[in-house]
Design an enzyme around this catalytic site. Structure first.
Site, PDB file in Angstrom:
ATOM      1  N   LYS A   1     -12.739  -1.865   5.181  1.00 58.50           N
ATOM      2  CA  LYS A   1     -11.974  -2.864   5.911  1.00 58.50           C
ATOM      3  C   LYS A   1     -12.476  -2.950   7.349  1.00 58.50           C
ATOM      4  CE  LYS A   1      -8.299  -2.385   2.609  1.00 58.50           C
ATOM      5  NZ  LYS A   1      -8.418  -3.727   2.009  1.00 58.50           N
TER       6      LYS A   1
ATOM      7  N   TRP B   1       0.822  -1.215   0.000  1.00 59.91           N
ATOM      8  CA  TRP B   1       0.000   0.000   0.000  1.00 59.91           C
ATOM      9  C   TRP B   1       0.849   1.255   0.000  1.00 59.91           C
ATOM     10  CZ3 TRP B   1      -4.674   0.196  -1.693  1.00 59.91           C
ATOM     11  CH2 TRP B   1      -5.395  -1.000  -1.753  1.00 59.91           C
TER      12      TRP B   1
ATOM     13  N   ASP C   1      -2.062   6.356   6.265  1.00 59.87           N
ATOM     14  CA  ASP C   1      -3.111   5.530   5.649  1.00 59.87           C
ATOM     15  C   ASP C   1      -3.427   4.442   6.673  1.00 59.87           C
ATOM     16  OD1 ASP C   1      -4.614   3.640   4.364  1.00 59.87           O
ATOM     17  OD2 ASP C   1      -3.215   3.325   2.701  1.00 59.87           O
TER      18      ASP C   1
END
Lengths: 364, 364
Positions: A200, A102, A176
C-alpha cells in the site's frame, strides 16, 4: 501522454517514478555485480548490503527504538491476522477494536488461536466513526490489544494512538498500519508491535514488515510454523527462509526516496495538504459525499460517493481518459475511493479535484 | 564485459536475459496501461490477465491435468513444510523419505502437526544415494508420503518418481520439487501435490507454486491460517490475500520464455547435456570429486570438491575474474556447487569446465 497517469489504487499502489526508473536501470546489473537483484543469493554479500541498508533506513525514517526488531516477512496483513496471535496471544485473551473490514477480519481469524474479545466496535454506525478509547472494554488479562490504525476500505484513521497504560491496561498495543505506515510518525512508547503489508504505502506486494518489541518474542504457540515464528525470524535476520528479495530491494529504494524527499515529517505535511484539498472539495461540492466523521477521516484512503450510483461508470470512464486511474471503490462499500499514498503528488489530487468539479458541473 | 557473467547460484538464481530486459522495458508502463505491474491492483483487469496467462502457460508446460489446482502462494519451501501438513495430514500419520537437508527439514517441521514417521533415510551414507522405494517402510494409514524430488544442497535427484500404488500404498505422494521444477516432466498419475519455491528454477523469491489434486483440498486443521488454507486459496483464485504480484508477473515471463525455447522437453534435453558435460569433466579430471551415486546425481545442483579445501578461495577468486559467479558450496557441505538451472546456457557450463581444467593444471 507527457506525464505518467495518476494512480489512486488502494494497493498494490503507485510507486515513485524515480524508484521505478532506478529499478529498471539496475535490472540486469546491480552496482557492477554482474547480477540483477532478483538473481542474487540472499546469503551473498550484495544482498546482505541491500537488506541491511533497507532496515537502517526504515529505522531512521520511523525512529524505531533499538529494543524493537524489524522483520521482513511474507503473507501480508491477512497472513499476520494469524501470525500475530500465533506469536503473541499465548492462547489467552486478546482484545480487538473493530473499526472496519480489516480489524473485523483480524478479530475473526484470531479466534482460531485465542479467546478473542470485542473491546469496541463502530459497526452500528457502519464504520464511519471511532469509538473513544475511554469507552473500550479492556480485559485486564489480555495478551495484547489489536487495532487497525488506518482502515483502507472504510477510510477511518486513528490520528492518535491510544495510550493503553493511561487506560489502566498493561497489554501491548498491536497496530495494523499497512495503509498509512510512513505517512506519519509512530509513537513507539504506545506500541508493542506494528505490522504492514508493503503493497500500500511502500510498494511491492509479497513483503510484510513487522516491527516488534523484543520482549514480546519467544512465546509462539507450538503450532506456529517456523517460518512465521518471530523469534526464529529475528534470530536469523529475516533469512530463516528465503526472503522476498526483490520486494525488499524495491522497499529499500522507496525508503531512500523518502529520505531524499524529507522523510516522514515531509510525508505527513503533504498528506495533510492532500487530504485537506480532497475532503475540502467533497464537503464544499454539494455533490460528492464522504460519510466518515471529520475527526477520524483517513488521510490515505478517501471513499466518496456520487449522488447517483448510475453515474459511477461515466465518472470512472472520464477519469481514465484524463489519466486518473483505479478510482473505483471497494465492492463492500461502493462508490469511489481515492488513495493518497506517499507516492501520490499533490498535483495528482489537484487533477482529481479539477475533474470532479468538471464532472459535477456536467452532471449536477 | 561483453557477455553477462554466468551465475551458478542455487537460488535466488539466474534469470534469462530476455526476461530481465522485458521486465525493465515494462517497468513504468505495462502494455500501455499507464502503470507498472508493481502498481496494479491485484483485482484489476490488467493483473487478472497476467495471472491467468501465467497459470495457463504453467499448466501447458507441465501438462497439469484439469483435476489439479494451481496456487500462487507465499512462504517458500520452508513455509510449505508447515503448510502441507496443516492442509493434508488430518493430524494423522505421514511418511517421510529423508534424502538430504530439505526433506530432513520437512520431516522435522511436520512433527508439530502430525505423527511424522521416517519411512527411509540416506543419512547413513551422508545423503549421497537414494533408498530404493521397494525398501521404504510405508504406513498403511499415512495421509501422505513426502519426498524432496531434488535435494538442492546434497545434489541428489529422483530420476523417476516412486509409484506408491505399485508399492501397495494408497497415500498421495507429495513432492518438494523446488529446485528442478520445469526441468523435466512430472508424472501426475503418481503425484498428489507438488510444491516449489520459485526462487530456484523459475525466478523471483517470495512466490511459492503449489499444484494440488482437487480431492485433497478441504481438510485443513483448525489451526491452519486462512491465508495458507489451500481450499480458501483455490476458491479465491490465489487472491484471498494480495498475491506477490510482481513475482507472478516475472514467473509468467519465464514461462513464456520456456515456451519459446521449446518447453520442458527442450529444457530436459539441455539439462541432460549440461549435467553430462560437468559430471563427465569431474569424473575424468582425477582432481575434482562428486560423491553422489551416479544413478541419483542431480542435473540441477552439482556439488564438487577440490583435493584441498585450502584451494577453495583461490578457485572462487579465479572463477569470479572469469565471470563465473556464486559457485561457493553450501556451508553444511563445503566445497563448490554449480547450479545448472534452465536459465544457465550450455556455454556457461562449458566456460566453467574450461576454467576447472585450467585451475587443476595450475594447482594439480
Amino acid at each position: 501522454m507527457e506525464r505518467r497517469p495518476y494512480n489512486f489504487s488502494a494497493g498494490p499502489a503507485a510507486l515513485p517514478e524515480e524508484v521505478l526508473r532506478q529499478a529498471a536501470a539496475e535490472m540486469l546489473d546491480w552496482h557492477g555485480s554482474g547480477m540483477g537483484v532478483m538473481e542474487m543469493s540472499h546469503r551473498g554479500r550484495e544482498f546482505g548490503a541491500i537488506i541491511a541498508q533497507a532496515e537502517a533506513d526504515l529505522r531512521e525514517l520511523l525512529a524505531v527504538p533499538a529494543h524493537f526488531k524489524v522483520l521482513f516477512m511474507q503473507g501480508g496483513g491477512i497472513g499476520e491476522n494469524a501470525i500475530v496471535p500465533l506469536n503473541l496471544s499465548r492462547g489467552g485473551v486478546v482484545d480487538f477494536v473493530v473499526t472496519g473490514s480489516w480489524s473485523a477480519k483480524s478479530y475473526k481469524e484470531a479466534q482460531r488461536y485465542c479467546e478473542a474479545r470485542l473491546a469496541a466496535s463502530n459497526e452500528s454506525d457502519k464504520h464511519t466513526s471511532l469509538p473513544s478509547p475511554a469507552q473500550w472494554r479492556l480485559s485486564p488479562e489480555a495478551s495484547y490489544v489489536h487495532i487497525c490504525s488506518n482502515e483502507t476500505i472504510h477510510g477511518v484513521e486513528f490520528h492518535e494512538l491510544p495510550d493503553l497504560a493511561a487506560l489502566g491496561s498493561r497489554a501491548p498495543l498491536v497496530i495494523d498500519c499497512s495503509s498509512h505506515i510512513l505517512s506519519r510518525p509512530i509513537d513507539w512508547s504506545r506500541v508493542g508491535l506494528a505490522f504492514a503489508g508493503a503493497q500500500k504505502n511502500i510498494g511491492p506486494a509479497g513483503l510484510t514488515i513487522v516491527i516488534v518489541r523484543e520482549d514480546l518474542l519467544g512465546h509462539a504457540l507450538p503450532v506456529c510454523p517456523s517460518a512465521f515464528d518471530y523469534r526464529i525470524v529475528a534470530d536469523n535476520g529475516s533469512m530463516y527462509n528465503t526472503p522476498p528479495t526483490y520486494a525488499i530491494y524495491i522497499a529499500g529504494l522507496v525508503f531512500q526516496w523518502l529520505k531524499r524527499q524529507g522523510g516522514v515529517a515531509e510525508m505527513e505535511r503533504r498528506a495533510v495538504a492532500k487530504a485537506a484539498l480532497l475532503y475540502g472539495h467533497i464537503d464544499g461540492s454539494g455533490y460528492y459525499v464522504n460519510n466518515v466523521a471529520p475527526g477520524c477521516r483517513s488521510r490515505m484512503n478517501v471513499p466518496f460517493f456520487l449522488p447517483d450510483d448510475r453515474l459511477n461508470e461515466a465518472f470512472l470512464a472520464g477519469a481514465k481518459e484524463r489519466g486518473l486511474l483505479q478510482l473505483k471503490g471497494h465492492k463492500s462499500v461502493g462508490g469511489m475511493r481515492a488513495s493518497l499514498y506517499n507516492a501520490m503528488p499533490v498535483e495528482g489530487v489537484q487533477a482529481l479535484v479539477d475533474y470532479m468539479r468538471e464532472f459535477a458541473a456536467a452532471h449536477g
